[in-house]
Design an enzyme around this catalytic site. Structure first.
Site, PDB file in Angstrom:
ATOM      1  N   LYS A 205      65.983  36.373 -12.452  1.00 45.42           N
ATOM      2  CA  LYS A 205      64.857  36.415 -13.395  1.00 45.42           C
ATOM      3  C   LYS A 205      64.199  37.782 -13.423  1.00 45.42           C
ATOM      4  CE  LYS A 205      62.893  33.002 -11.295  1.00 45.42           C
ATOM      5  NZ  LYS A 205      63.981  32.782 -10.312  1.00 45.42           N
TER       6      LYS A 205
ATOM      7  N   PRO B 267      58.231  31.905  -9.872  1.00 42.06           N
ATOM      8  CA  PRO B 267      59.034  31.742  -8.660  1.00 42.06           C
ATOM      9  C   PRO B 267      60.042  30.618  -8.790  1.00 42.06           C
ATOM     10  CG  PRO B 267      56.829  30.895  -8.320  1.00 42.06           C
ATOM     11  CD  PRO B 267      56.820  31.588  -9.645  1.00 42.06           C
TER      12      PRO B 267
ATOM     13  N   ASN C 203      73.606  33.812 -16.507  1.00 43.85           N
ATOM     14  CA  ASN C 203      73.506  35.182 -16.007  1.00 43.85           C
ATOM     15  C   ASN C 203      74.635  35.498 -15.014  1.00 43.85           C
ATOM     16  OD1 ASN C 203      72.340  37.724 -15.727  1.00 43.85           O
ATOM     17  ND2 ASN C 203      70.935  37.057 -14.108  1.00 43.85           N
TER      18      ASN C 203
ATOM     19  N   GLY D  70      25.875   7.261   7.609  1.00 43.32           N
ATOM     20  CA  GLY D  70      26.002   7.675   9.010  1.00 43.32           C
ATOM     21  C   GLY D  70      27.135   6.913   9.665  1.00 43.32           C
TER      22      GLY D  70
ATOM     23  N   SER E 220      29.897   5.234   4.119  1.00 41.78           N
ATOM     24  CA  SER E 220      30.199   6.149   3.001  1.00 41.78           C
ATOM     25  C   SER E 220      30.562   7.536   3.517  1.00 41.78           C
ATOM     26  CB  SER E 220      29.037   6.205   2.014  1.00 41.78           C
ATOM     27  OG  SER E 220      27.804   6.453   2.634  1.00 41.78           O
TER      28      SER E 220
END
Length: 636
Positions: free
Chosen positions: A41, A116, A169, A473, A547
Site C-alpha cells: 500500500k 494499516p 500488486n 457506597g 450503584s
C-alpha cells in the site's frame, strides 16, 4: 534584498498562484488503500506521489538516501519510505496508523488514506474509509486472496463504498503471469458476491516497477486492455456528484445572528441542491419556509450543492437551531428513537449493554444505550456469532435506543444522516462507529401522552420540592441504615417520601437480574426510571443502592431536572464495611462462592463530586441523617 532575488521570489509566488488557480476547480476524489500486511500500500501511494510530481527536490534527495540506507538495490527508490513517515514505522517496517496524502493530476485532485493492514488496527481502517469515495484493495500476486483482504473488503462495503478497485500488486514477482492474475480475480469475485459487491475493477499492477499505475498499457502486461489505476481514478464518479441528485438536506451547525438585521442557518449541505425560492421544511419543528438567500464568505450564491458549507436565510421566523435539519419541504427525513444498526467497536473497554453513551449524528447529540448485540459478524467467514458484548475491533448488529427522537436516514441512503459515533460520557473517548439500518417499528407506534396535571402541581399539592436522594457506597457501608433514618425523620416533618432499597427491589421489579456489569446497569436504569416517576409525582425519593458505576449514576442524574438529583456518598473503607458484614457476603466472595461482588472482584467507582459525603467512621447514622436533611431542606 537584491533585485534578482526579489524577481525570483515574485516568480515563485506567481507559480504558486497559477498552480492554485489551476487546481481549485477540479473535482476531489477521496480514496483508501487497504489490504493485508506488506501488500504494497505505502509503495503504491509513494509511486503515485512520485509520478504526479508531488514531492520536492529535497524530499526526493532524502528518499534516495533513505532507500540506499535500508538496502534498496542499485539506483531504485523504495517509494514506501515516502509515506511511512513515523520513525517507529520505519524501524519496524510496518504502517501502524492512517496516513493521508494529497496529489493531483491534470483532471482531478486526490486525497488518499494509507491504512494499516493488521487486524488489530481495524478501527484505523474504518476511520480512513469513512469519508472515502473509492477503495483500492491490494492483493499480493504471490499470495492471492487472504483473510485480511476479505476483512477490508467487507468493511469498505459496510461503510458504504461502492467503487472498488482490485489492484493485484507485485505482478513483477510472478513474471506478469496472466493466469495468476485471472485466478485471483475469480477468487475475489466469488467472495465479493457473497457480501454484496456486485462490481469491481481489477487491475494488474506493480507499485515498485510502476506497471499500470499512471500509464497503460504496460509493455509487461500486453494481455491487459483496461485502464491504468490513475486513469480509472480520474474518471470514476464522485460520491458528491451522486449526493447532488438526492433530496435536499442540511444539518444546522450554527445559528448565525451577528445583529438584529440578520439571522441565518449555517451548515454543510449533506445532500441535494438548493436555490433561493426553494420551499424547505425544518425538522423536527415541522415549520415550512422559503430560502431567501444563500450566503457565503465570497458572496451570495444562485445555487449550492452537496458538500458546500453555506448559510441559508429564510423568508420566515421559524423554530430552527443547532441539531435541526433544513430539508426539502415535500420529502423530509425520518425521526425515531429506536434503531437497528451496524456497530464497529473501537475501544479497549468492551461494550456494556444498557450503559448510556453520547451519540453524535451530524449536528445532533443525544444519550443512547446499546442492547445486547443480536450477533457479531465474523468478517473472515461472514458467520453470525452469538455475542453478549463487543470488544475492540468487533463488528456487530444491535438495537440502539436514544433518550429522544433524532432526525436520520438509513446509512445506505445517506451517510451524513445515517452514520454516528458513540462517546464515553466520562472520558469523552470515541468508543464506536455506527451505521443505522432502519428504525424499529415500535418507535413509530409509541407516542408521549400529554396530561393536564403537571409535576409542579403535584409538588405544590404536597407543599414540597421533589428530589431524589441517591445513596451510594459499598455493601455494608451503612446506606440502608442511614436512608431509613432519613425517611423516618422526614415523615415526622410531614414530608411525602418513598424509600427504594436495593435488596427490596430485587425481590420484585428486578428479580430477573443478576450481578454482572450488564445486569447492574439495567438494575440502576430501572430504578432510575421509577425514581423519576415518583419525583414527577412530587415525592422525595430515597434510594439505597451500591450503584458502583459513575456512568449509571450520571444516567439517573440526567433523567431529572437540574438540582433534583442529590448524590449521597456513604464513604466507608472496605475493611470497615467488611467487618460489619452481618449477611456474610464478603466472606462468601473471598471464598470464591459469590461472583461479581463489588469491592472484591467487581469494581466500585467512587463519586468524584457528590453533593453530600458521609464518613461513617467519624459520625453516627443519626448525625449523618441530620446532615442530609439539612442539605435537602436548605436547597428547598
Amino acid at each position: 534584498m537584491t533585485d534578482s532575488s526579489y524577481r525570483t521570489d515574485a516568480l515563485i509566488a506567481e507559480d504558486i498562484e497559477a498552480y492554485l488557480e489551476q487546481h481549485q476547480n477540479k473535482g476531489l476524489l477521496r480514496f483508501i488503500t487497504c489490504g493485508s500486511v506488506d501488500d504494497g500500500k505505502s509503495t503504491l501511494i509513494g509511486r503515485l506521489l512520485y509520478d504526479s510530481k508531488m514531492i520536492f527536490e529535497d524530499q526526493l534527495a532524502a528518499l534516495e538516501a533513505d532507500s540506499r540506507r535500508v538496502g534498496t538495490q542499485g539506483e531504485e527508490i523504495d517509494f514506501a519510505l515516502l509515506v511511512d513517515g513515523l520513525a517507529a514505522e520505519r524501524e519496524q517496517g510496518i504502517t501502524i496508523d492512517v496516513a493521508y496524502r494529497f496529489f493531483a493530476t491534470e483532471k482531478r485532485k486526490f486525497i488518499v488514506a494509507d491504512t494499516p493492514g493488521h487486524e488489530q488496527y481495524t478501527r484505523n481502517m474504518v476511520t480512513g474509509a469513512s469519508t472515502a469515495d473509492l477503495a483500492v484493495i491490494l492483493i499480493d500476486a504471490r499470495k492471492g486472496v487472504l483473510t485480511q483482504t476479505k476483512r477490508h473488503s467487507f468493511l469498505a462495503h459496510l461503510i458504504g463504498i461502492r467503487n472498488i478497485v482490485l489492484a493485484v500488486n507485485k505482478m513483477d514477482l510472478v513474471d506478469y503471469d496472466q493466469p495468476t492474475f485471472e485466478h485471483i480475480v475469480a477468487d475475489y469475485r466469488s467472495f465479493a458476491s457473497e457480501i454484496g459487491i456486485a462490481d469491481f475493477t481489477p487491475i494488474p499492477i506493480s507499485g515498485f516497477r510502476g506497471d499500470n499505475i499512471t500509464t497503460a498499457p504496460s509493455a509487461n502486461t500486453p494481455w491487459y486492455e483496461g485502464p491504468s489505476l490513475i486513469e480509472h481514478l480520474e474518471t470514476v464518479e464522485l460520491k458528491s456528484a451522486a449526493a447532488q441528485d438526492a433530496s435536499f438536506r442540511m444539518p444546522v451547525q450554527w445559528v448565525n445572528r451577528p445583529n438584529l438585521d440578520f439571522r441565518g442557518f449555517s451548515g454543510l449541505i449533506a445532500a441535494g441542491t438548493v436555490k433561493p425560492g426553494d420551499a424547505v421544511r425544518i425538522v423536527p419543528s415541522g415549520k415550512t419556509s422559503t430560502v431567501a438567500r444563500i450566503v457565503t464568505a465570497d458572496g451570495d450564491l444562485d445555487e449550492a450543492v452537496a458538500g458546500q458549507a453555506v448559510t441559508l436565510t429564510l423568508d420566515d421566523e421559524v423554530d430552527c437551531s443547532r441539531g435541526s435539519v433544513v430539508a426539502a419541504k415535500d420529502d423530509p427525513p425520518e425521526r425515531a428513537d429506536q434503531f437497528e444498526a451496524n456497530i464497529v467497536w473501537m475501544s479497549d473497554e468492551d461494550l456494556i449493554p444498557g450503559r448510556g453513551y453520547w451519540l453524535k449524528l451530524a449536528t445532533q447529540q443525544v444519550t443512547a444505550t446499546v442492547a445486547q448485540p443480536k450477533y457479531e459478524i465474523d468478517v473472515n467467514t461472514l458467520e453470525h456469532l452469538a455475542a453478549k458484548t463487543l470488544s475492540l475491533n468487533a463488528i456487530g448488529v444491535a438495537e440502539v435506543t436514544t433518550d429522544k427522537p433524532i432526525t436520520f436516514e438509513p446509512y445506505d441512503e445517506s451517510a451524513p444522516l445515517g452514520g454516528f459515533i458513540l462517546i464515553d460520557k466520562l472520558t469523552n473517548a470515541t468508543v464506536a462507529a455506527g451505521m443505522i439500518n432502519f428504525s424499529l417499528r415500535r418507535s413509530q407506534n409509541v407516542h408521549w401522552q400529554s396530561v393536564d396535571i403537571t409535576r409542579d402541581q403535584h409538588a405544590a399539592l404536597k407543599n414540597q420540592k421533589p428530589a431524589v436522594l441517591w445513596f451510594t457506597g459499598l455493601s455494608g457501608s451503612g446506606k440502608s441504615t442511614i436512608a431509613n433514618i432519613v425517611e423516618k425523620k422526614l415523615y415526622r416533618m410531614n414530608r411525602h417520601t418513598f424509600l427504594l432499597d436495593g435488596d427490596n427491589i430485587r425481590h420484585g421489579l428486578n428479580k430477573d437480574l443478576g450481578f454482572t456489569d450488564t445486569d447492574r446497569i439495567e438494575n440502576i436504569r430501572r430504578v432510575g426510571e421509577v425514581a423519576k416517576l415518583m419525583a414527577d409525582a412530587g415525592t422525595i425519593v430515597i434510594t439505597a443502592f451500591i450503584s458502583p458505576f459513575r456512568a449509571e449514576r450520571q444516567m439517573v442524574r440526567d433523567m431529572l431536572p437540574e438540582g433534583e438529583f442529590i448524590e449521597v456518598f456513604v464513604d466507608t473503607p472496605l475493611e470497615v464495611a467488611e467487618a460489619r458484614d452481618e449477611k456474610g457476603l464478603y466472606a462468601k466472595a473471598r471464598a470464591g462462592n459469590l461472583k461479581n461482588f463489588t469491592g472484591i472482584d467487581s469494581p466500585y467507582e467512587e463519586p468524584e463530586n457528590a453533593e453530600i459525603r458521609i464518613d461513617t467512621t467519624s459520625i453516627t447514622p443519626d448525625e449523618a441523617a441530620d446532615i442530609i436533611i439539612d442539605r435537602l431542606l436548605g436547597d428547598a
